[in-house]
Design a protein around this motif. Structure first.
Motif, short mmCIF file in Angstrom:
data_model
loop_
_atom_site.label_atom_id
_atom_site.label_comp_id
_atom_site.label_asym_id
_atom_site.label_seq_id
_atom_site.Cartn_x
_atom_site.Cartn_y
_atom_site.Cartn_z
N TYR A 252 44.10 69.52 8.24
CA TYR A 252 45.33 70.16 8.74
C TYR A 252 46.46 69.13 8.86
N TRP A 256 49.95 69.10 7.26
CA TRP A 256 51.14 68.89 8.11
C TRP A 256 52.07 67.86 7.47
N GLU A 273 50.56 75.89 6.07
CA GLU A 273 49.45 76.85 6.11
C GLU A 273 48.81 77.04 4.72
N PHE A 276 46.81 73.95 3.84
CA PHE A 276 45.59 73.90 4.66
C PHE A 276 44.53 74.89 4.16
N ILE A 292 44.67 78.64 11.69
CA ILE A 292 46.07 78.61 11.26
C ILE A 292 46.96 79.22 12.34
N GLY A 295 46.46 76.95 15.53
CA GLY A 295 46.97 75.58 15.31
C GLY A 295 48.47 75.51 15.51
#
Length: 325
Positions: A252, A256, A273, A276, A292, A295
Motif C-alpha cells: 500500500y 501511496w 487504490e 494497490f 482500501i 486504509g
C-alpha cells in the motif's frame, strides 16, 4: 525616495492580508470536504465492520494517528534547519496539519499557499522549498522502508542488504556535494532560472550528521507506528494475520508513493487504490476491498482529528515583522 521605500515595505504583506481570511475559510471548507468523503465511505465501512475485530481496528487508528503526528515532527526538524523564523512548535503544527487537510482538495499547492498566507516572516518560496524537501524525504523513507519489509519476506540476505543500501543512500546522497553536482548538471540541461530557484533548497542539503540521525530516528519511528497499525489491521481481519498486514502495508505504501506523484489528483485519489489492487492481487479480494476503504478512511480520520486539534491558531502571525525576503 525614502517614502517610496517605506511604502514598498508596508505593501509587501498586503497579499497575505487579503488572502488570509479566504484561506482560513478554505481550511474549514477542506475540513468539511474530508468529512463528506468519510460520510460517503461510511456505508462501505459499516458493511465491512462485521468482518473486523473492533479492538484491533481501534489500535490501527491509534497507530496511524501517532504516525501522522510524528510526520509533523520530521517537518518541524526540517523547517528549523532551513528557515530561521521565530515560530513556535504550536504555530507550525497549526500550519502543517491544516495544510494536511487541504491536500485532499484538488492539487497539493493549496496547503502551501495557506501556510504562506498566514505568515509574514516566511516567503512563499521558502514554504515551497521546505515542503519540497519534506516531500522528497518522505518519498525516500516510504520506498526504502516498504522495500525493507518486503525484502524480509524474501530472505535475510536481501533484508540486511536493503537496510544497508538505504542507510548508505541516506547519508551519502544527502550532502551539499551531491546537491552542487545535481545543480551543475541541471545548469547544462536547463535555463538559469531553475537553478536560481533550486538555491532555496541548499539549506536542506547542508545538514550535520547529528541532524540527519535525528530525522532518521523520528522518521523510522513514525513509519514503525504506521506498519504496526497495519499489522493490527491484518490481525483484525479473520482471513489474515499480523505479518499479512505488514506485507499489505508495504504494498500500500508503494501504491501511496505512486499516488503521491499524481499531483493532478486530490491526494492521489483513485491512483493509489488501483495500483494497490494490482500489487495485492494474491490476497483475498474482499480483504483488499475492505483495506482500501479503511486504509483511506483511517488516514482521513487521523488528518481530521489532528486538523481539528490544531485548526484554531492562538497567535496572529501577521503581527510579526518580516525578516526574510
Amino acid at each position: 525616495m525614502e517614502n517610496k521605500k517605506t511604502l514598498g515595505k508596508d505593501r509587501k504583506p498586503e497579499w497575505r492580508q487579503h488572502l488570509k481570511p479566504w484561506f482560513t475559510l478554505l481550511s474549514f471548507l477542506s475540513l468539511f470536504w474530508v468529512g463528506w468523503i468519510l460520510w460517503e465511505a461510511w456505508p462501505q465501512a459499516l458493511s465491512a465492520m462485521n468482518h473486523f475485530d473492533a479492538r484491533w481496528l481501534a489500535l490501527t487508528l491509534l497507530g496511524t494517528t501517532v504516525y501522522s503526528y510524528l510526520v509533523f515532527e520530521v517537518f518541524y526538524l526540517l523547517f528549523r534547519q532551513g528557515i530561521r523564523a521565530a515560530y513556535s512548535k504550536k504555530e507550525l503544527s497549526h500550519l502543517f496539519f491544516v495544510a494536511q487537510l487541504m491536500k485532499h482538495l484538488p492539487g497539493r499547492i493549496w496547503g502551501i499557499i495557506y501556510q504562506a498566507s498566514q505568515t509574514a516572516q516566511t516567503s512563499i518560496g521558502q514554504w515551497l522549498s521546505v515542503n519540497i524537501a519534506f516531500m522528497l524525504l518522505m518519498m525516500f523513507f516510504s520506498v526504502w522502508i516498504a522495500s525493507v519489509f518486503l525484502s524480509y519476506f524474501l530472505s535475510t540476505f536481501w533484508f540486511i542488504l536493503v537496510i544497508v543500501c538505504g542507510l548508505a543512500i541516506y547519508f551519502c546522497i544527502w550532502s551539499n556535494r551531491t546537491f552542487k553536482l545535481f545543480t551543475r548538471l541541471l545548469n547544462r540541461l536547463t535555463y538559469k532560472r531553475a537553478i536560481q530557484w533550486l538555491d532555496t533548497l541548499e539549506p536542506y542539503a547542508v545538514s550535520s550528521s547529528s541532524s540527519k540521525v535525528k530525522i532518521l530516528l523520528v522518521a523510522t519511528t513514525s513509519w514503525t507506528f504506521y506498519y504496526l497499525a497495519w499489522g493490527a489491521f491484518g490481525h483484525a481481519w479473520p482471513d489474515l494475520n499480523f505479518l499479512s498486514g505488514l506485507q499489505l502495508c508495504a504494498l500500500y505504501t508503494l501504491a501511496w508513493f505512486i499516488g503521491y506523484l499524481a499531483f493532478v489528483f486530490p491526494s492521489g485519489v483513485g491512483v493509489r487504490e488501483l495500483v494497490f489492487l494490482y500489487f495485492a492481487r494474491d490476497f483475498p479480494p474482499e480483504a483488499i476491498a475492505a483495506m482500501i476503504v479503511f486504509g483511506r478512511s483511517i488516514l482521513l480520520i487521523a488528518d481530521v482529528f489532528l486538523g481539528v486539534l490544531f485548526i484554531t491558531p492562538k497567535h496572529i502571525f501577521l503581527k510579526n515583522k518580516i525578516k526574510g525576503p
